[in-house]
Design a protein around this motif. Structure first.
Motif, short mmCIF file in Angstrom:
data_model
loop_
_atom_site.label_atom_id
_atom_site.label_comp_id
_atom_site.label_asym_id
_atom_site.label_seq_id
_atom_site.Cartn_x
_atom_site.Cartn_y
_atom_site.Cartn_z
N PRO A 114 0.82 -1.23 0.00
CA PRO A 114 0.00 0.00 0.00
C PRO A 114 0.85 1.28 0.00
N ILE A 115 1.97 1.25 0.69
CA ILE A 115 2.81 2.45 0.72
C ILE A 115 3.40 2.71 -0.66
N ILE A 116 3.89 1.68 -1.30
CA ILE A 116 4.49 1.85 -2.62
C ILE A 116 3.44 2.23 -3.65
N ILE A 117 2.28 1.60 -3.59
CA ILE A 117 1.22 1.86 -4.57
C ILE A 117 0.64 3.27 -4.39
N PHE A 118 0.38 3.67 -3.15
CA PHE A 118 -0.30 4.94 -2.91
C PHE A 118 0.65 6.10 -2.60
N LEU A 119 1.93 5.88 -2.73
CA LEU A 119 2.90 6.94 -2.44
C LEU A 119 2.67 8.20 -3.29
N PRO A 120 2.40 8.08 -4.58
CA PRO A 120 2.22 9.32 -5.37
C PRO A 120 0.79 9.89 -5.32
N THR A 121 0.00 9.49 -4.35
CA THR A 121 -1.38 9.98 -4.28
C THR A 121 -1.57 10.90 -3.07
N ARG A 122 -2.77 11.43 -2.93
CA ARG A 122 -3.09 12.28 -1.79
C ARG A 122 -3.21 11.47 -0.49
N LEU A 123 -3.18 10.16 -0.58
CA LEU A 123 -3.17 9.35 0.64
C LEU A 123 -1.83 9.50 1.37
N SER A 124 -0.80 9.83 0.63
CA SER A 124 0.53 10.01 1.22
C SER A 124 0.67 11.41 1.83
N LEU A 125 0.50 12.41 1.00
CA LEU A 125 0.59 13.80 1.45
C LEU A 125 -0.62 14.56 0.94
#
Length: 181
Positions: A130-141
């Motif tokens: 999940p971290i790698i998949i959603f890293l470039p999304t608004r879930l990260s920052l």
């Protein structure tokens, strides 16, 4: 094209950095840690002792990732362009995840003197996915605040903190189990 700058500093060194906004002891605390970590990564990674091959490999990779993490944290204190600062905050989440992953693999391979099992690797990979998949999304920052020059953490950070707590619990269980074996 105009570059958005953090409002708490003026660009001075190399048109990217401003060391005047950093705490006084920042360079003295971060630079030696990065140098030592890099030294251990190279020294242990190139040593000839083959009896600890797997744990040596994981420790070297862990040390390299930790070195990049420390340098990224240092950069977050002194970088002035907001885009670079935002990139550093995003990279920080990935580096936290990689440190947890390689630390867990190192502890397992060092404790049991063999590589982690396929099941362990599959489980840790699924937990990191999940971290790698959603890293470039608004879930990260969620965004970036130029007034205090920092990113606004997304819900993926809470997930990362839970993974770090889980990793710590696994370390304790492994330590207790290996003590009584």
């Amino acid at each position: 094209r105009e570059v958005l700058l953090c409002t708490d500093a003026e660009v001075s060194d190399f048109q990217i950095f401003n060391f005047s906004i950093a705490p006084d002891l920042l360079l003295y605390s971060y630079i030696p840690i990065a140098i030592l970590s890099l030294f251990f990564a190279i020294f242990i990674g190139t040593s000839k002792n083959d009896s600890t091959g797997t744990s040596k490999k994981f420790f070297s990779i862990l040390s390299l990732v930790f070195t990049v993490h420390v340098l990224n944290e240092l950069a977050q204190w002194v970088v002035v362009p907001a885009g670079l600062m935002y990139f550093g905050w995003g990279l920080s989440l990935l580096l936290h995840a990689l440190i947890a992953f390689f630390l867990l693999n190192f502890v397992i391979s060092f404790t049991y003197n063999k590589p982690p099992s396929f099941r362990t690797n599959l489980l840790t990979t699924l937990l990191l996915a999940p971290i790698i998949i959603f890293l470039p999304t608004r879930l990260s920052l969620l965004g970036f605040d130029t007034d205090w020059c920092g990113a606004i953490d997304g819900p993926l950070w809470s997930y990362m903190y839970l993974l770090e707590i889980l990793t710590t619990i696994i370390f304790l269980v492994l330590a207790i189990r290996s003590h009584f074996e």
